[in-house]
Write a protein that holds these residues in place. Structure first.
Motif, PDB file in Angstrom:
ATOM      1  N   ARG A  48     -12.879   1.799 -12.372  1.00  0.00           N
ATOM      2  CA  ARG A  48     -12.033   2.848 -12.939  1.00  0.00           C
ATOM      3  C   ARG A  48     -10.593   2.626 -12.481  1.00  0.00           C
ATOM      4  NH1 ARG A  48     -12.286   7.986  -8.850  1.00  0.00           N
ATOM      5  NH2 ARG A  48     -12.526   6.767  -6.931  1.00  0.00           N
ATOM      6  N   ILE A  49      -9.692   3.399 -13.071  1.00  0.00           N
ATOM      7  CA  ILE A  49      -8.304   3.456 -12.644  1.00  0.00           C
ATOM      8  C   ILE A  49      -8.095   4.779 -11.912  1.00  0.00           C
ATOM      9  CG2 ILE A  49      -5.882   3.555 -13.371  1.00  0.00           C
ATOM     10  CD1 ILE A  49      -7.072   0.843 -13.847  1.00  0.00           C
ATOM     11  N   VAL A  50      -7.543   4.720 -10.731  1.00  0.00           N
ATOM     12  CA  VAL A  50      -7.196   5.920  -9.975  1.00  0.00           C
ATOM     13  C   VAL A  50      -5.690   6.115 -10.110  1.00  0.00           C
ATOM     14  CG1 VAL A  50      -7.211   7.052  -7.722  1.00  0.00           C
ATOM     15  CG2 VAL A  50      -9.081   5.491  -8.366  1.00  0.00           C
ATOM     16  N   GLU A  51      -5.289   7.192 -10.778  1.00  0.00           N
ATOM     17  CA  GLU A  51      -3.882   7.407 -11.063  1.00  0.00           C
ATOM     18  C   GLU A  51      -3.142   7.963  -9.850  1.00  0.00           C
ATOM     19  OE1 GLU A  51      -2.067   6.552 -13.537  1.00  0.00           O
ATOM     20  OE2 GLU A  51      -3.657   5.822 -14.861  1.00  0.00           O
ATOM     21  N   LYS A  52      -2.112   7.238  -9.441  1.00  0.00           N
ATOM     22  CA  LYS A  52      -1.162   7.656  -8.411  1.00  0.00           C
ATOM     23  C   LYS A  52      -1.822   8.241  -7.157  1.00  0.00           C
ATOM     24  CE  LYS A  52       2.410   8.384 -11.895  1.00  0.00           C
ATOM     25  NZ  LYS A  52       3.402   9.314 -12.489  1.00  0.00           N
ATOM     26  N   PRO A  53      -2.715   7.474  -6.543  1.00  0.00           N
ATOM     27  CA  PRO A  53      -3.367   7.971  -5.325  1.00  0.00           C
ATOM     28  C   PRO A  53      -2.428   7.894  -4.117  1.00  0.00           C
ATOM     29  CG  PRO A  53      -4.006   5.717  -5.691  1.00  0.00           C
ATOM     30  CD  PRO A  53      -3.131   6.100  -6.874  1.00  0.00           C
ATOM     31  N   THR A  54      -2.753   8.603  -3.079  1.00  0.00           N
ATOM     32  CA  THR A  54      -2.036   8.422  -1.822  1.00  0.00           C
ATOM     33  C   THR A  54      -2.447   7.079  -1.236  1.00  0.00           C
ATOM     34  OG1 THR A  54      -3.768   9.432  -0.480  1.00  0.00           O
ATOM     35  CG2 THR A  54      -2.099  10.918  -1.422  1.00  0.00           C
ATOM     36  N   PRO A  55      -1.656   6.521  -0.333  1.00  0.00           N
ATOM     37  CA  PRO A  55      -2.043   5.251   0.291  1.00  0.00           C
ATOM     38  C   PRO A  55      -3.420   5.310   0.945  1.00  0.00           C
ATOM     39  CG  PRO A  55       0.253   5.709   0.750  1.00  0.00           C
ATOM     40  CD  PRO A  55      -0.283   6.925   0.061  1.00  0.00           C
ATOM     41  N   GLU A  56      -3.777   6.470   1.495  1.00  0.00           N
ATOM     42  CA  GLU A  56      -5.067   6.609   2.155  1.00  0.00           C
ATOM     43  C   GLU A  56      -6.212   6.658   1.146  1.00  0.00           C
ATOM     44  OE1 GLU A  56      -1.743   7.708   4.467  1.00  0.00           O
ATOM     45  OE2 GLU A  56      -2.459   8.698   2.640  1.00  0.00           O
ATOM     46  N   ARG A 110       0.820  -1.215   0.000  1.00  0.00           N
ATOM     47  CA  ARG A 110       0.000   0.000   0.000  1.00  0.00           C
ATOM     48  C   ARG A 110       0.851   1.261   0.000  1.00  0.00           C
ATOM     49  NH1 ARG A 110      -5.134   1.739   0.409  1.00  0.00           N
ATOM     50  NH2 ARG A 110      -5.919  -0.405   0.388  1.00  0.00           N
ATOM     51  N   GLU A 111       1.999   1.220   0.658  1.00  0.00           N
ATOM     52  CA  GLU A 111       2.811   2.431   0.729  1.00  0.00           C
ATOM     53  C   GLU A 111       3.425   2.826  -0.615  1.00  0.00           C
ATOM     54  OE1 GLU A 111       5.374  -1.020   2.388  1.00  0.00           O
ATOM     55  OE2 GLU A 111       3.279  -0.332   2.493  1.00  0.00           O
ATOM     56  N   THR A 112       3.322   1.946  -1.633  1.00  0.00           N
ATOM     57  CA  THR A 112       3.889   2.257  -2.953  1.00  0.00           C
ATOM     58  C   THR A 112       2.835   2.600  -4.003  1.00  0.00           C
ATOM     59  OG1 THR A 112       3.864  -0.045  -3.753  1.00  0.00           O
ATOM     60  CG2 THR A 112       5.775   0.658  -2.454  1.00  0.00           C
ATOM     61  N   VAL A 113       1.564   2.622  -3.639  1.00  0.00           N
ATOM     62  CA  VAL A 113       0.503   2.783  -4.639  1.00  0.00           C
ATOM     63  C   VAL A 113       0.584   4.119  -5.383  1.00  0.00           C
ATOM     64  CG1 VAL A 113      -1.159   1.225  -3.555  1.00  0.00           C
ATOM     65  CG2 VAL A 113      -1.088   3.633  -2.872  1.00  0.00           C
ATOM     66  N   SER A 114       1.211   5.121  -4.786  1.00  0.00           N
ATOM     67  CA  SER A 114       1.269   6.441  -5.432  1.00  0.00           C
ATOM     68  C   SER A 114       2.123   6.450  -6.694  1.00  0.00           C
ATOM     69  CB  SER A 114       1.797   7.491  -4.444  1.00  0.00           C
ATOM     70  OG  SER A 114       3.089   7.150  -3.990  1.00  0.00           O
ATOM     71  N   HIS A 115       2.785   5.322  -6.994  1.00  0.00           N
ATOM     72  CA  HIS A 115       3.593   5.224  -8.218  1.00  0.00           C
ATOM     73  C   HIS A 115       2.806   4.629  -9.388  1.00  0.00           C
ATOM     74  CE1 HIS A 115       7.205   6.205  -5.964  1.00  0.00           C
ATOM     75  NE2 HIS A 115       6.926   5.241  -5.102  1.00  0.00           N
ATOM     76  N   TYR A 116       1.551   4.227  -9.157  1.00  0.00           N
ATOM     77  CA  TYR A 116       0.855   3.417 -10.155  1.00  0.00           C
ATOM     78  C   TYR A 116      -0.564   3.910 -10.426  1.00  0.00           C
ATOM     79  CZ  TYR A 116       4.523   0.169  -8.631  1.00  0.00           C
ATOM     80  OH  TYR A 116       5.722  -0.409  -8.301  1.00  0.00           O
ATOM     81  N   GLY A 117      -1.167   3.309 -11.465  1.00  0.00           N
ATOM     82  CA  GLY A 117      -2.599   3.413 -11.670  1.00  0.00           C
ATOM     83  C   GLY A 117      -3.267   2.282 -10.908  1.00  0.00           C
ATOM     84  N   VAL A 118      -4.089   2.622  -9.930  1.00  0.00           N
ATOM     85  CA  VAL A 118      -4.667   1.632  -9.019  1.00  0.00           C
ATOM     86  C   VAL A 118      -6.099   1.297  -9.446  1.00  0.00           C
ATOM     87  CG1 VAL A 118      -5.268   1.149  -6.615  1.00  0.00           C
ATOM     88  CG2 VAL A 118      -3.207   2.466  -7.144  1.00  0.00           C
ATOM     89  N   ILE A 119      -6.441   0.018  -9.391  1.00  0.00           N
ATOM     90  CA  ILE A 119      -7.742  -0.456  -9.863  1.00  0.00           C
ATOM     91  C   ILE A 119      -8.801  -0.273  -8.784  1.00  0.00           C
ATOM     92  CG2 ILE A 119      -9.035  -2.444 -10.714  1.00  0.00           C
ATOM     93  CD1 ILE A 119      -6.347  -3.575 -11.725  1.00  0.00           C
ATOM     94  N   ASP A 120      -9.889   0.359  -9.176  1.00  0.00           N
ATOM     95  CA  ASP A 120     -11.076   0.445  -8.331  1.00  0.00           C
ATOM     96  C   ASP A 120     -12.089  -0.554  -8.880  1.00  0.00           C
ATOM     97  OD1 ASP A 120     -13.024   1.194  -6.557  1.00  0.00           O
ATOM     98  OD2 ASP A 120     -13.414   3.158  -7.461  1.00  0.00           O
ATOM     99  N   MET A 121     -12.645  -1.400  -8.006  1.00  0.00           N
ATOM    100  CA  MET A 121     -13.589  -2.424  -8.459  1.00  0.00           C
ATOM    101  C   MET A 121     -14.696  -2.578  -7.427  1.00  0.00           C
ATOM    102  SD  MET A 121     -11.073  -5.684  -7.845  1.00  0.00           S
ATOM    103  CE  MET A 121     -10.205  -5.894  -6.278  1.00  0.00           C
TER     104      MET A 121
END
Length: 273
Positions: free
Chosen positions: A185-193, A166-177
């Motif tokens: 959708r894809i959430v681009e480079k979100p904060t871990p929170e 989780r602490e690295t998610v801000s480097h990626y496009g994260v999947i929302d499902m």
């Protein structure tokens, strides 16, 4: 209908890997003793894929050579008593390779290759779409593509998601499902929170003919800049379509950067000592 075709984009100059990619096609950089792209190809073959469509730049020759017979090398090995090496250099059996050219100076982005290959598919046919510079590694030799195909609904769509801390998610496009593991959708480079999950998009999909057609139509629109495949995916879902998100079992390895490529070599070689 059984899915037997895969699209593997490998076109481009590989500018992130210059200067080595001036002489070596990025997908042909070695991981262990095999080209990077061959991990993708072998995974597809294990999953029952029989036709692989490489989308290549017009100047590329190394990948074509690798997946072709080399009569002179065969003759040398036989003549020098090294016949046991022949299986290493023979092209894979029971699979056909196709090379579709993408203009180096034309449109670019992850949506373009699917549009170029669509005319080679039959009406109603689905296909796997996998990038050629990264792969999912399973030390037990199992096929991630097979797992993806098995999880895809009949005539449906699916995408692989790779789990990251989780602490690295801000480097990626994260999947929302949603609760049914359907893509939202894809959430681009979100904060871990803010991250809706710890699964990242790694551009490995199964698309049915309808979604492939939507991607191809998007690729025909005149745009300035990159054609992101997530755009037609988002529109498809907005219009009522769906994709199932499948968590990858194996380890995601990315050869597109120097650090990622070195890490991929370390992981693979750790299991081949």
């Amino acid at each position: 209908m059984k899915i037997t075709k895969a699209i593997i984009p490998v076109a481009g100059w590989g500018t992130r890997r210059l200067p080595i990619t001036k002489a070596i096609e990025k997908c042909m950089l070695p991981v262990g003793n095999r080209p990077l792209v061959d991990y993708v190809v072998q995974d597809c073959i294990q999953a029952g894929i029989t036709d692989i469509y490489f989308v290549v730049s017009e100047w590329m020759t190394q990948i074509q050579s690798y997946y072709s017979d080399n009569g002179a090398l065969d003759t040398y090995l036989i003549g020098n008593g090294k016949e046991e090496l022949l299986p290493l250099v023979k092209p894979p059996r029971d699979v056909s390779f196709h090379f579709i050219q993408q203009d180096t100076n034309g449109k670019y982005g992850t949506a373009i290759p699917a549009g170029l290959v669509l005319p080679y598919l039959e009406q109603g046919e689905s296909a796997v779409l996998l990038m050629g510079d990264d792969f999912i590694y399973n030390a037990d030799g199992s096929s991630e593509v097979k797992r993806l195909l098995d999880a895809t609904p009949d005539n449906g769509n699916a995408m692989l998601g790779a789990s990251v801390p989780r602490e690295t998610v801000s480097h990626y496009g994260v999947i929302d499902m949603n609760e049914r593991s359907e893509f939202i959708r894809i959430v681009e480079k979100p904060t871990p929170e803010e991250a809706p999950s710890t699964l990242i998009n790694i551009s490995k999909y199964v698309f049915n003919y309808d979604l492939l057609t939507a991607v191809a139509r998007y690729a025909e629109i005149p745009l300035t800049g990159e054609y992101y495949i997530t755009e037609p995916i988002n529109q498809y879902v907005t219009n009522g379509g769906s994709l199932v998100v499948v968590p990858a079992k194996g380890q995601y390895l990315d050869g597109g950067s120097v650090s990622g490529w070195l890490h991929a070599n370390n992981v693979v070689m750790a299991h081949h000592q």
